[in-house]
Design a protein around this motif. Structure first.
Motif, PDB file in Angstrom:
ATOM      1  N   CYS A  87      -4.861  -9.808  38.253  1.00 63.17           N
ATOM      2  CA  CYS A  87      -5.128 -11.187  38.626  1.00 63.17           C
ATOM      3  C   CYS A  87      -4.513 -12.082  37.558  1.00 63.17           C
ATOM      4  CB  CYS A  87      -6.643 -11.397  38.689  1.00 63.17           C
ATOM      5  SG  CYS A  87      -7.098 -13.088  39.083  1.00 63.17           S
ATOM      6  N   VAL A  88      -3.562 -12.920  37.982  1.00 60.99           N
ATOM      7  CA  VAL A  88      -2.899 -13.821  37.039  1.00 60.99           C
ATOM      8  C   VAL A  88      -3.395 -15.244  37.275  1.00 60.99           C
ATOM      9  CG1 VAL A  88      -0.672 -14.653  36.177  1.00 60.99           C
ATOM     10  CG2 VAL A  88      -0.815 -12.380  37.192  1.00 60.99           C
ATOM     11  N   VAL A  89      -3.999 -15.828  36.262  1.00 61.68           N
ATOM     12  CA  VAL A  89      -4.468 -17.210  36.375  1.00 61.68           C
ATOM     13  C   VAL A  89      -3.459 -18.102  35.660  1.00 61.68           C
ATOM     14  CG1 VAL A  89      -6.332 -18.820  35.847  1.00 61.68           C
ATOM     15  CG2 VAL A  89      -6.867 -16.431  36.348  1.00 61.68           C
ATOM     16  N   ILE A 103     -11.939 -21.237  36.131  1.00 62.34           N
ATOM     17  CA  ILE A 103     -11.675 -20.012  36.908  1.00 62.34           C
ATOM     18  C   ILE A 103     -11.533 -18.823  35.959  1.00 62.34           C
ATOM     19  CG2 ILE A 103      -9.964 -18.830  38.356  1.00 62.34           C
ATOM     20  CD1 ILE A 103      -9.374 -21.529  39.686  1.00 62.34           C
ATOM     21  N   LEU A 104     -10.741 -19.042  34.923  1.00 64.67           N
ATOM     22  CA  LEU A 104     -10.513 -17.958  33.961  1.00 64.67           C
ATOM     23  C   LEU A 104     -11.818 -17.551  33.283  1.00 64.67           C
ATOM     24  CD1 LEU A 104      -8.437 -16.151  32.519  1.00 64.67           C
ATOM     25  CD2 LEU A 104      -8.228 -17.929  30.787  1.00 64.67           C
ATOM     26  N   GLN A 105     -12.575 -18.546  32.891  1.00 65.34           N
ATOM     27  CA  GLN A 105     -13.843 -18.264  32.204  1.00 65.34           C
ATOM     28  C   GLN A 105     -14.788 -17.468  33.111  1.00 65.34           C
ATOM     29  OE1 GLN A 105     -16.022 -21.763  31.066  1.00 65.34           O
ATOM     30  NE2 GLN A 105     -16.666 -20.849  29.141  1.00 65.34           N
ATOM     31  N   ALA A 106     -14.836 -17.874  34.373  1.00 61.55           N
ATOM     32  CA  ALA A 106     -15.718 -17.178  35.312  1.00 61.55           C
ATOM     33  C   ALA A 106     -15.274 -15.729  35.492  1.00 61.55           C
ATOM     34  CB  ALA A 106     -15.700 -17.906  36.660  1.00 61.55           C
ATOM     35  N   LEU A 107     -13.973 -15.511  35.580  1.00 60.72           N
ATOM     36  CA  LEU A 107     -13.458 -14.142  35.720  1.00 60.72           C
ATOM     37  C   LEU A 107     -13.776 -13.320  34.483  1.00 60.72           C
ATOM     38  CD1 LEU A 107      -9.974 -14.894  37.332  1.00 60.72           C
ATOM     39  CD2 LEU A 107     -11.758 -13.488  38.365  1.00 60.72           C
ATOM     40  N   GLU A 108     -13.600 -13.943  33.326  1.00 61.03           N
ATOM     41  CA  GLU A 108     -13.862 -13.230  32.066  1.00 61.03           C
ATOM     42  C   GLU A 108     -15.328 -12.821  31.980  1.00 61.03           C
ATOM     43  OE1 GLU A 108     -10.489 -15.045  29.018  1.00 61.03           O
ATOM     44  OE2 GLU A 108     -12.446 -16.009  29.108  1.00 61.03           O
ATOM     45  N   GLN A 109     -16.197 -13.749  32.355  1.00 65.94           N
ATOM     46  CA  GLN A 109     -17.636 -13.447  32.294  1.00 65.94           C
ATOM     47  C   GLN A 109     -18.018 -12.373  33.297  1.00 65.94           C
ATOM     48  OE1 GLN A 109     -19.563 -17.216  32.682  1.00 65.94           O
ATOM     49  NE2 GLN A 109     -19.307 -17.718  30.521  1.00 65.94           N
ATOM     50  N   LYS A 110     -17.523 -12.531  34.503  1.00 66.02           N
ATOM     51  CA  LYS A 110     -17.876 -11.607  35.580  1.00 66.02           C
ATOM     52  C   LYS A 110     -17.448 -10.176  35.268  1.00 66.02           C
ATOM     53  CE  LYS A 110     -19.244 -10.682  39.758  1.00 66.02           C
ATOM     54  NZ  LYS A 110     -20.640 -10.786  40.122  1.00 66.02           N
ATOM     55  N   HIS A 111     -16.259 -10.040  34.706  1.00 66.18           N
ATOM     56  CA  HIS A 111     -15.710  -8.692  34.515  1.00 66.18           C
ATOM     57  C   HIS A 111     -15.796  -8.193  33.066  1.00 66.18           C
ATOM     58  CE1 HIS A 111     -14.404  -8.422  38.655  1.00 66.18           C
ATOM     59  NE2 HIS A 111     -14.136  -9.710  38.547  1.00 66.18           N
ATOM     60  N   GLY A 112     -16.334  -9.037  32.191  1.00 68.02           N
ATOM     61  CA  GLY A 112     -16.540  -8.613  30.804  1.00 68.02           C
ATOM     62  C   GLY A 112     -15.259  -8.344  30.044  1.00 68.02           C
ATOM     63  N   ILE A 113     -14.204  -9.054  30.392  1.00 72.33           N
ATOM     64  CA  ILE A 113     -12.938  -8.887  29.667  1.00 72.33           C
ATOM     65  C   ILE A 113     -12.354 -10.268  29.365  1.00 72.33           C
ATOM     66  CG2 ILE A 113     -12.177  -6.615  30.473  1.00 72.33           C
ATOM     67  CD1 ILE A 113     -10.610  -8.013  32.701  1.00 72.33           C
ATOM     68  N   LYS A 114     -11.453 -10.293  28.423  1.00 73.71           N
ATOM     69  CA  LYS A 114     -10.738 -11.526  28.096  1.00 73.71           C
ATOM     70  C   LYS A 114      -9.366 -11.476  28.763  1.00 73.71           C
ATOM     71  CE  LYS A 114     -13.523 -13.612  25.240  1.00 73.71           C
ATOM     72  NZ  LYS A 114     -14.115 -14.851  25.746  1.00 73.71           N
ATOM     73  N   ALA A 115      -8.727 -12.638  28.853  1.00 77.69           N
ATOM     74  CA  ALA A 115      -7.377 -12.688  29.405  1.00 77.69           C
ATOM     75  C   ALA A 115      -6.483 -11.732  28.614  1.00 77.69           C
ATOM     76  CB  ALA A 115      -6.833 -14.103  29.325  1.00 77.69           C
ATOM     77  N   GLY A 116      -5.674 -10.980  29.321  1.00 75.30           N
ATOM     78  CA  GLY A 116      -4.794 -10.022  28.660  1.00 75.30           C
ATOM     79  C   GLY A 116      -5.411  -8.632  28.587  1.00 75.30           C
ATOM     80  N   GLU A 117      -6.673  -8.510  29.031  1.00 73.01           N
ATOM     81  CA  GLU A 117      -7.341  -7.210  28.955  1.00 73.01           C
ATOM     82  C   GLU A 117      -7.523  -6.595  30.346  1.00 73.01           C
ATOM     83  OE1 GLU A 117      -9.970  -8.077  24.926  1.00 73.01           O
ATOM     84  OE2 GLU A 117     -11.007  -7.930  26.839  1.00 73.01           O
ATOM     85  N   THR A 118      -7.902  -5.331  30.322  1.00 71.57           N
ATOM     86  CA  THR A 118      -8.164  -4.585  31.547  1.00 71.57           C
ATOM     87  C   THR A 118      -9.579  -4.036  31.494  1.00 71.57           C
ATOM     88  OG1 THR A 118      -5.830  -3.982  31.758  1.00 71.57           O
ATOM     89  CG2 THR A 118      -7.388  -2.583  32.930  1.00 71.57           C
ATOM     90  N   ASP A 121     -12.891   0.531  33.453  1.00 77.33           N
ATOM     91  CA  ASP A 121     -12.622   1.497  34.516  1.00 77.33           C
ATOM     92  C   ASP A 121     -11.165   1.435  34.982  1.00 77.33           C
ATOM     93  OD1 ASP A 121     -12.548  -0.876  35.909  1.00 77.33           O
ATOM     94  OD2 ASP A 121     -14.242  -0.443  37.216  1.00 77.33           O
ATOM     95  N   GLY A 122     -10.373   0.547  34.352  1.00 78.47           N
ATOM     96  CA  GLY A 122      -8.950   0.472  34.687  1.00 78.47           C
ATOM     97  C   GLY A 122      -8.668  -0.206  36.021  1.00 78.47           C
ATOM     98  N   LYS A 123      -9.670  -0.845  36.594  1.00 79.81           N
ATOM     99  CA  LYS A 123      -9.476  -1.421  37.936  1.00 79.81           C
ATOM    100  C   LYS A 123      -8.823  -2.805  37.904  1.00 79.81           C
ATOM    101  CE  LYS A 123     -12.172   1.405  40.598  1.00 79.81           C
ATOM    102  NZ  LYS A 123     -11.821   2.032  41.822  1.00 79.81           N
ATOM    103  N   VAL A 124      -9.248  -3.638  36.966  1.00 79.54           N
ATOM    104  CA  VAL A 124      -8.788  -5.035  36.994  1.00 79.54           C
ATOM    105  C   VAL A 124      -8.159  -5.460  35.669  1.00 79.54           C
ATOM    106  CG1 VAL A 124      -9.501  -7.441  37.380  1.00 79.54           C
ATOM    107  CG2 VAL A 124     -10.687  -5.585  38.587  1.00 79.54           C
ATOM    108  N   SER A 125      -6.930  -5.978  35.750  1.00 73.20           N
ATOM    109  CA  SER A 125      -6.290  -6.592  34.590  1.00 73.20           C
ATOM    110  C   SER A 125      -6.294  -8.098  34.798  1.00 73.20           C
ATOM    111  CB  SER A 125      -4.838  -6.134  34.444  1.00 73.20           C
ATOM    112  OG  SER A 125      -4.773  -4.824  33.975  1.00 73.20           O
ATOM    113  N   LEU A 126      -6.655  -8.814  33.760  1.00 71.82           N
ATOM    114  CA  LEU A 126      -6.694 -10.268  33.829  1.00 71.82           C
ATOM    115  C   LEU A 126      -5.581 -10.820  32.943  1.00 71.82           C
ATOM    116  CD1 LEU A 126      -8.241 -12.682  34.924  1.00 71.82           C
ATOM    117  CD2 LEU A 126      -9.848 -12.449  33.026  1.00 71.82           C
TER     118      LEU A 126
END
Ligand code: FES
Length: 175
Positions: A87-89, A103-118, A121-126
């Motif tokens: 997912c590219v924001v 949007i980015l903040q919500a994604l980071e919180q939801k998936h427990g990762i920061k931008a540039g991380e995966t 479980d290897g499912k989602v890269s932000l």
């Protein structure tokens, strides 16, 4: 005297390094082609690990600090293996003023990762971008290569949710 830099073959024997050599030679071992060379490296390897950065640095005779600097400065370079989904924001000005930050903040919180991380479980890269060139669609988010414009936070979370849940949604949708 014609001093042509030599690139010693990579000890791993990985053929991708040979292809990388071709790109480096095509750019005549020029340090000012570092971005293009790293682009090729990322296309070949999927991301830029230490080994690749060291190899490129030696080939173009650039200090490792410079190679790292370039690789970490640009958002399109990834230093970690990409996830199953990406997912590219866009965080360019037009998108930012239209809420890309939230949007980015919500994604980071939801998936427990920061931008540039995966995710673990290897499912989602932000990933973030500086400008996708689609400012009229701000805020723009790319889901696995598909650009979505004028998208809100909830809709973005909704698009990414099935990725981390595996294929259950798709299966549920089956008759
Ligand atoms: S700023 Fe987001 S597409 Fe240009």
């Amino acid at each position: 005297m014609n001093l042509v830099p030599q690139t010693p073959p990579h000890p791993s024997g990985d053929k991708r390094f040979k292809l990388l050599d071709v790109a480096i030679k095509r750019h005549q071992f020029r340090q000012d082609a570092l971005i293009e060379i790293l682009h090729t490296a990322q296309e070949l390897f999927g991301y830029l690990d230490n080994d690749v950065l060291i190899y490129v640095g030696r080939a173009v005779r650039a200090p490792l600090s410079r190679v790292y600097g370039v690789a970490t400065f640009y958002n399109f370079f990834s230093m970690k293996p990409p996830g199953e989904h990406t997912c590219v924001v866009c965080m360019g000005t037009a998108c930012y003023v239209k809420g890309a930050g939230q949007i980015l903040q919500a994604l980071e919180q939801k998936h427990g990762i920061k931008a540039g991380e995966t995710t673990e479980d290897g499912k989602v890269s932000l990933v973030t971008a500086r400008c996708l060139g689609a400012c009229g669609l701000a805020p723009a988010v790319v889901f696995d290569g598909e650009v979505a414009g004028k998208i809100g936070t909830e809709a973005t979370l909704e698009r990414v949710r099935p990725w981390s849940e595996g294929s259950s949604r798709t299966e549920e949708a089956q008759p």
